[in-house]
Design a protein around this motif. Structure first.
Motif, mmCIF file in Angstrom:
data_model
loop_
_atom_site.group_PDB
_atom_site.id
_atom_site.type_symbol
_atom_site.label_atom_id
_atom_site.label_comp_id
_atom_site.label_asym_id
_atom_site.label_seq_id
_atom_site.Cartn_x
_atom_site.Cartn_y
_atom_site.Cartn_z
ATOM 1 N N ILE A 1 4.080 -6.541 0.529
ATOM 2 C CA ILE A 1 3.573 -7.749 -0.124
ATOM 3 C C ILE A 1 4.091 -7.738 -1.552
ATOM 4 O O ILE A 1 3.743 -6.862 -2.345
ATOM 5 C CB ILE A 1 2.034 -7.773 -0.096
ATOM 6 C CG1 ILE A 1 1.514 -7.677 1.328
ATOM 7 C CG2 ILE A 1 1.515 -9.035 -0.779
ATOM 8 C CD1 ILE A 1 0.016 -7.483 1.421
ATOM 9 N N GLU A 2 4.897 -8.721 -1.900
ATOM 10 C CA GLU A 2 5.592 -8.722 -3.195
ATOM 11 C C GLU A 2 4.635 -8.730 -4.378
ATOM 12 O O GLU A 2 4.984 -8.262 -5.460
ATOM 13 C CB GLU A 2 6.525 -9.922 -3.291
ATOM 14 C CG GLU A 2 7.718 -9.877 -2.369
ATOM 15 C CD GLU A 2 8.606 -11.086 -2.534
ATOM 16 O OE1 GLU A 2 9.364 -11.133 -3.519
ATOM 17 O OE2 GLU A 2 8.529 -11.997 -1.683
ATOM 18 N N PHE A 3 3.447 -9.290 -4.196
ATOM 19 C CA PHE A 3 2.513 -9.405 -5.314
ATOM 20 C C PHE A 3 1.395 -8.370 -5.254
ATOM 21 O O PHE A 3 0.432 -8.461 -6.006
ATOM 22 C CB PHE A 3 1.927 -10.821 -5.388
ATOM 23 C CG PHE A 3 1.471 -11.378 -4.064
ATOM 24 C CD1 PHE A 3 0.235 -11.051 -3.536
ATOM 25 C CD2 PHE A 3 2.294 -12.236 -3.354
ATOM 26 C CE1 PHE A 3 -0.185 -11.564 -2.320
ATOM 27 C CE2 PHE A 3 1.884 -12.770 -2.138
ATOM 28 C CZ PHE A 3 0.641 -12.431 -1.619
ATOM 29 N N GLN B 1 1.004 -5.793 7.145
ATOM 30 C CA GLN B 1 0.945 -4.373 7.472
ATOM 31 C C GLN B 1 0.578 -3.548 6.247
ATOM 32 O O GLN B 1 1.010 -3.821 5.128
ATOM 33 C CB GLN B 1 2.292 -3.907 8.026
ATOM 34 C CG GLN B 1 2.303 -2.473 8.546
ATOM 35 C CD GLN B 1 3.658 -2.081 9.112
ATOM 36 O OE1 GLN B 1 4.563 -2.910 9.192
ATOM 37 N NE2 GLN B 1 3.797 -0.827 9.493
ATOM 38 N N ARG B 2 -0.238 -2.548 6.450
ATOM 39 C CA ARG B 2 -0.545 -1.548 5.430
ATOM 40 C C ARG B 2 -0.241 -0.161 6.000
ATOM 41 O O ARG B 2 -0.094 0.014 7.216
ATOM 42 C CB ARG B 2 -2.017 -1.594 5.003
ATOM 43 C CG ARG B 2 -2.564 -2.950 4.615
ATOM 44 C CD ARG B 2 -1.904 -3.532 3.373
ATOM 45 N NE ARG B 2 -2.757 -4.510 2.707
ATOM 46 C CZ ARG B 2 -2.900 -5.780 3.053
ATOM 47 N NH1 ARG B 2 -2.238 -6.252 4.096
ATOM 48 N NH2 ARG B 2 -3.698 -6.599 2.371
ATOM 49 N N ARG B 3 -0.177 0.813 5.116
ATOM 50 C CA ARG B 3 0.005 2.199 5.553
ATOM 51 C C ARG B 3 -0.977 3.083 4.795
ATOM 52 O O ARG B 3 -1.472 2.731 3.710
ATOM 53 C CB ARG B 3 1.434 2.680 5.302
ATOM 54 C CG ARG B 3 1.800 2.799 3.825
ATOM 55 C CD ARG B 3 3.181 3.395 3.615
ATOM 56 N NE ARG B 3 3.526 3.448 2.203
ATOM 57 C CZ ARG B 3 3.207 4.462 1.385
ATOM 58 N NH1 ARG B 3 2.527 5.498 1.844
ATOM 59 N NH2 ARG B 3 3.578 4.433 0.114
ATOM 60 N N LEU B 4 -1.286 4.218 5.366
ATOM 61 C CA LEU B 4 -2.128 5.210 4.693
ATOM 62 C C LEU B 4 -1.319 5.920 3.622
ATOM 63 O O LEU B 4 -0.139 6.216 3.819
ATOM 64 C CB LEU B 4 -2.657 6.226 5.706
ATOM 65 C CG LEU B 4 -3.452 5.675 6.899
ATOM 66 C CD1 LEU B 4 -3.768 6.806 7.881
ATOM 67 C CD2 LEU B 4 -4.738 5.006 6.441
ATOM 68 N N VAL B 5 -1.951 6.186 2.481
ATOM 69 C CA VAL B 5 -1.289 6.933 1.411
ATOM 70 C C VAL B 5 -1.611 8.415 1.607
ATOM 71 O O VAL B 5 -2.768 8.827 1.456
ATOM 72 C CB VAL B 5 -1.753 6.467 0.030
ATOM 73 C CG1 VAL B 5 -1.095 7.299 -1.066
ATOM 74 C CG2 VAL B 5 -1.435 4.982 -0.169
ATOM 75 N N PRO B 6 -0.625 9.234 1.956
ATOM 76 C CA PRO B 6 -0.892 10.662 2.209
ATOM 77 C C PRO B 6 -1.532 11.337 0.998
ATOM 78 O O PRO B 6 -1.223 11.023 -0.153
ATOM 79 C CB PRO B 6 0.503 11.233 2.492
ATOM 80 C CG PRO B 6 1.317 10.064 2.956
ATOM 81 C CD PRO B 6 0.794 8.891 2.182
ATOM 82 N N LEU C 1 -6.736 5.729 0.372
ATOM 83 C CA LEU C 1 -5.967 4.604 -0.131
ATOM 84 C C LEU C 1 -5.018 4.080 0.946
ATOM 85 O O LEU C 1 -4.449 4.849 1.732
ATOM 86 C CB LEU C 1 -5.150 5.016 -1.353
ATOM 87 C CG LEU C 1 -5.905 5.213 -2.667
ATOM 88 C CD1 LEU C 1 -4.946 5.715 -3.739
ATOM 89 C CD2 LEU C 1 -6.585 3.928 -3.117
ATOM 90 N N ILE C 2 -4.866 2.760 0.959
ATOM 91 C CA ILE C 2 -3.861 2.122 1.798
ATOM 92 C C ILE C 2 -3.012 1.215 0.908
ATOM 93 O O ILE C 2 -3.434 0.812 -0.175
ATOM 94 C CB ILE C 2 -4.500 1.297 2.938
ATOM 95 C CG1 ILE C 2 -5.412 0.206 2.372
ATOM 96 C CG2 ILE C 2 -5.246 2.209 3.891
ATOM 97 C CD1 ILE C 2 -5.982 -0.729 3.435
ATOM 98 N N THR C 3 -1.820 0.885 1.362
ATOM 99 C CA THR C 3 -0.906 0.076 0.564
ATOM 100 C C THR C 3 0.110 -0.587 1.471
ATOM 101 O O THR C 3 0.326 -0.149 2.610
ATOM 102 C CB THR C 3 -0.182 0.951 -0.479
ATOM 103 O OG1 THR C 3 0.670 0.134 -1.280
ATOM 104 C CG2 THR C 3 0.644 2.035 0.175
ATOM 105 N N SER C 4 0.719 -1.661 0.961
ATOM 106 C CA SER C 4 1.812 -2.291 1.703
ATOM 107 C C SER C 4 3.164 -1.741 1.281
ATOM 108 O O SER C 4 4.163 -1.965 1.972
ATOM 109 C CB SER C 4 1.787 -3.810 1.513
ATOM 110 O OG SER C 4 2.320 -4.172 0.248
ATOM 111 N N ASP C 5 3.214 -1.034 0.146
ATOM 112 C CA ASP C 5 4.515 -0.509 -0.281
ATOM 113 C C ASP C 5 4.968 0.573 0.696
ATOM 114 O O ASP C 5 4.175 1.361 1.190
ATOM 115 C CB ASP C 5 4.466 0.001 -1.730
ATOM 116 C CG ASP C 5 3.794 1.351 -1.885
ATOM 117 O OD1 ASP C 5 4.388 2.359 -1.491
ATOM 118 O OD2 ASP C 5 2.672 1.395 -2.403
#
Length: 448
Positions: free
Chosen positions: A118-120, A86-91, A108-112
């Motif tokens: 994703i740990e890495f 899963q990823r999310r959009l970075v506002p 930008l998208i990210t898993s955080d």
């Protein structure tokens, strides 16, 4: 979470109203070597994602090598079924891409921040470090500075050629720091800054550096470490695009010319408490010295981050403003850690070791765990270069040695996460072996 979706929907709606001709948006994220990967979404589908629809990409995209291939790393890549993550959009990161031929957006998208990060992933690694510091009442303020070279857009026999002066047409082959070079290259440099600002990046000071066609652009100080690293990553992407529009090739390669200075990523970091007090200035700047000691302790074990490839280590053998040992000093650009002159409110450390092609999320994370360790251990550092020009601690300059040093260092494993360290070190090891697995023309000249 509903508030986040409302914010994202408003952001997409405003973007569509402002740029009605944009039909596609690149959703991008930085992998381990510092390259963007992602997908190009129709703007209508982006609106659905902003409203909460799932956004997934293969987890192993993060593990790509420098040349884009996958390496076997533990059970990843070839024994895990190549799962999506899963990823999310970075506002706040949906912006116009102005350097392409057709109207385009990027975000930008990210898993955080997802249910299973994703740990890495580099951005997640930094997010974890910043979160831990925040829980300890430590809040960094960060500013990046990036050096880069402009080359002619065409290579000759695979080799870069000096950028041509747009006024004279002659190669810019005379190293200097004259202000006139900013004037001569103003069309491309001005557009680089304007484009960066359109991406939301606070690009500030431009400097003509010593190398031919070499420049530096500074960014404003931010109290959001993730956003500061976002700026550095996005700047590299937009700068390359703008350069091509002007028939140049922009490169953040750490050492493109042996006979000319390399390009660095300088990171200014200060630390504050919740009340806004500068933690480094505490106890008559004793905390500053403790922070320096922690950074110097960690630095030799983070070299695969600061110098992430074979070429980046070449920069560290230079004689001008680049340290070949872990060192520090007040107003000393020969030191890895420079303490610029400032008042107590703005006291900070400038970390000068990383190459310009390093991953900004990981560079900042590595710096912060050193500062964190120093403040907790309260040890005195080695002598500054101001007192002893020979002061310093050796660090590895060969990739396989550097990887072993990083992978076996308990404080780095604890600070950055053991899973990340194992994955990152194996990625660097495999990348280095792949790079070396080629017989060069020089080998034939020497040994045939």
């Amino acid at each position: 979470m509903d508030a986040v979706y409302t914010q994202l929907l408003a952001e997409v709606g405003e973007f569509r109203q402002r740029y009605p001709d944009v039909r596609f948006v690149d959703l991008i994220s930085l992998d381990i070597p510092g390259h963007f990967y992602g997908k190009r979404y129709p703007i209508e589908m982006l609106e659905k994602v902003a409203a909460g629809s799932a956004l997934k990409l293969p987890q192993n995209c993060v593990l790509l090598g420098t040349q884009g291939g996958l390496f076997k790393i533990g059970d990843y890549c070839f024994n895990d079924g190549d799962p999506d993550a899963q990823r999310r959009l970075v506002p706040g990161t949906l912006k116009l891409v102005s350097w392409e031929q057709q109207p385009l957006g990027q975000m930008l998208i990210t898993s955080d921040g997802t249910q299973k990060p994703i740990e890495f992933e580099p951005r997640e690694v930094l997010a974890q470090v910043l979160g831990r510091l925040g829980r300890k009442g430590i809040f960094p303020v960060v500013a990046f500075e990036l050096e880069f070279y402009l080359f002619d857009s065409h290579l000759r026999d695979g080799l870069p050629q000096f950028a041509r002066d747009p006024l004279t047409g002659d190669p810019d082959d005379q190293p200097n720091m004259h202000i006139e070079r900013l004037t001569r290259f103003a069309p491309v440099l001005d557009e680089m800054v304007e484009t960066a600002r359109a991406q939301g990046i606070d690009a500030t000071v431009i400097t003509a550096e010593l190398g031919p066609g070499q420049f530096e652009i500074n960014f404003g100080h931010l109290d959001d470490g993730l956003r500061a690293a976002d700026w550095a990553a996005l700047f590299c992407r937009s700068t390359r695009g703008v350069a091509l529009k002007h028939n140049y090739r922009a490169s953040f390669m750490a050492k493109p010319y042996l006979q000319h200075p390399g390009s660095g990523m300088h990171v200014h970091v200060s630390l504050y408490d919740k009340a806004g007090n500068n933690l480094l200035a505490a106890d008559g700047q004793k905390a500053l010295r403790h922070a320096v000691a922690g950074c110097l302790d960690v630095l030799p074990h983070c070299m695969p981050i600061f110098a992430p490839n074979h070429n980046a280590t070449r920069r560290l053998s230079a004689t001008v403003n680049v340290a070949s040992r872990a060192s520090w000093g007040f107003e000393d650009r020969d030191a890895c850690l420079r303490v610029p002159e400032s008042d107590a409110k703005n006291l900070r450390i400038e970390h000068r070791l990383a190459g310009a092609d390093a991953n900004p999320y990981l560079v900042l994370a590595a710096i912060l765990i050193g500062l964190e360790q120093g403040l907790e251990q309260k040890r005195e550092p080695i002598a500054p270069l101001n007192d002893d020009r020979s002061s310093g601690v050796d660090f590895p300059l060969e990739m396989l040695e550097a990887v072993r040093s990083m992978q076996n260092h308990a404080p780095v494993r604890e600070g950055l996460g053991a899973e990340f360290v194992d994955v990152y070190c194996e990625n660097k090891r495999q990348d280095h072996l792949a790079f070396m697995n080629e017989i060069s023309a020089r080998e034939y000249r020497w040994f045939l």
